[in-house]
Design an enzyme around this catalytic site. Structure first.
Site, PDB file in Angstrom:
ATOM      1  N   CYS A  99     -22.729  10.594 -13.135  1.00 34.54           N
ATOM      2  CA  CYS A  99     -23.618   9.632 -12.482  1.00 34.54           C
ATOM      3  C   CYS A  99     -23.996  10.131 -11.090  1.00 34.54           C
ATOM      4  O   CYS A  99     -23.174  10.108 -10.174  1.00 34.54           O
ATOM      5  CB  CYS A  99     -22.918   8.273 -12.409  1.00 34.54           C
ATOM      6  SG  CYS A  99     -23.704   7.081 -11.328  1.00 34.54           S
ATOM      7  N   CYS A 147     -23.566   7.817  -8.158  1.00 31.40           N
ATOM      8  CA  CYS A 147     -22.152   7.679  -7.808  1.00 31.40           C
ATOM      9  C   CYS A 147     -21.735   8.749  -6.802  1.00 31.40           C
ATOM     10  O   CYS A 147     -20.938   8.498  -5.887  1.00 31.40           O
ATOM     11  CB  CYS A 147     -21.275   7.781  -9.056  1.00 31.40           C
ATOM     12  SG  CYS A 147     -21.582   6.513 -10.296  1.00 31.40           S
TER      13      CYS A 147
END
Length: 244
Positions: free
Chosen positions: A35, A38
């Site tokens: 991700c 993230c």
């Protein structure tokens, strides 16, 4: 802790002891290695861990390795940052947000604690929005016909109805006499989805035969059965033209 030191990680097995039983509020950053947002959030969590040291705890949880917690708290998107206090989920942010957003969550909870306000649980997750069905070609054409910028004639014709066959001669006579008028002949048996869509868009109950003069989303005139004549259509267009 400085910005090069990552917040400690927590696992499913440790979650109850380190998060739900913590004596201070706990901010949990739920992330995954694949991700990209993230990754951009990591330094934000580092700074928060340093800024709130001794007042709150910042932890990270790998979503791919801790499915029990992900399922329990209905994590649907990453990153998701959860705030707990006294075992209660009191805050949630989805997607990478500015540091000030998470700081505001923590400050609000710390102020409430100082005032003796007990934590109030939020819902496990906001309900997912209902999927939006793609617009059908019939609905799109119905909207486009209704939104015409100049008066437009729409005639719904039933090819199996003797009345409609007779009334269509009136429609044909008007079209021959006014070849430049925008007109749409709709044979109901062949174009049932469009017929239904027009009834919905124009907010006029379906009949056949049925005729409309429309412009810019408004029904300027409509009639059905033997009330449809070439002269009445002409009068409707005359009134619509003078009203422009």
């Amino acid at each position: 802790m400085n910005e090069t030191e990552a917040p400690a990680a927590v696992t499913d097995a440790e979650f109850a002891a380190r998060v739900l039983q913590s004596p201070v509020p706990v901010l949990v950053d739920i992330w995954a290695a694949w991700c990209q947002p993230c990754v951009t959030l990591k330094p934000v969590m580092h700074r928060l861990a340093e800024s709130y040291r001794d007042r709150a705890t910042v932890l990270t949880l790998d979503a791919d390795s801790n499915l029990e917690t992900v399922t329990r708290f209905d994590i649907r998107a990453l990153p998701s940052v959860l705030l707990f206090d006294q075992g209660v989920l009191v805050g949630r942010q989805v997607g990478a947000q500015p540091q000030a957003t998470y700081a505001a969550m923590l400050d609000a909870r710390l102020s409430a604690r100082a005032a003796g306000v007990a934590p109030t649980a939020i819902a496990a997750a906001a309900p997912a929005p209902a999927p939006v069905a793609p617009e059908s070609p019939a609905s799109r054409e119905a909207r486009e016909l209704a939104a015409a910028t100049e008066p437009t004639l729409i005639f719904k014709h039933s090819a199996t109805c003797s009345i409609s066959i007779g009334v269509k001669r009136e429609y044909d006579a008007f079209v021959r006499a006014h070849p430049n008028v925008p007109a749409r002949l709709l044979v109901v048996q062949n174009e049932r989805p469009l017929s239904n869509a027009l009834a919905e868009v124009l907010r006029v109950q379906h009949e056949s035969p049925q005729a409309f003069v429309v412009r810019q989303g408004q029904v300027l005139w409509h009639a059905s059965h033997h009330r449809i004549t070439a002269s009445r259509i002409a009068d409707a267009f005359s009134a619509a033209t003078h009203a422009v």
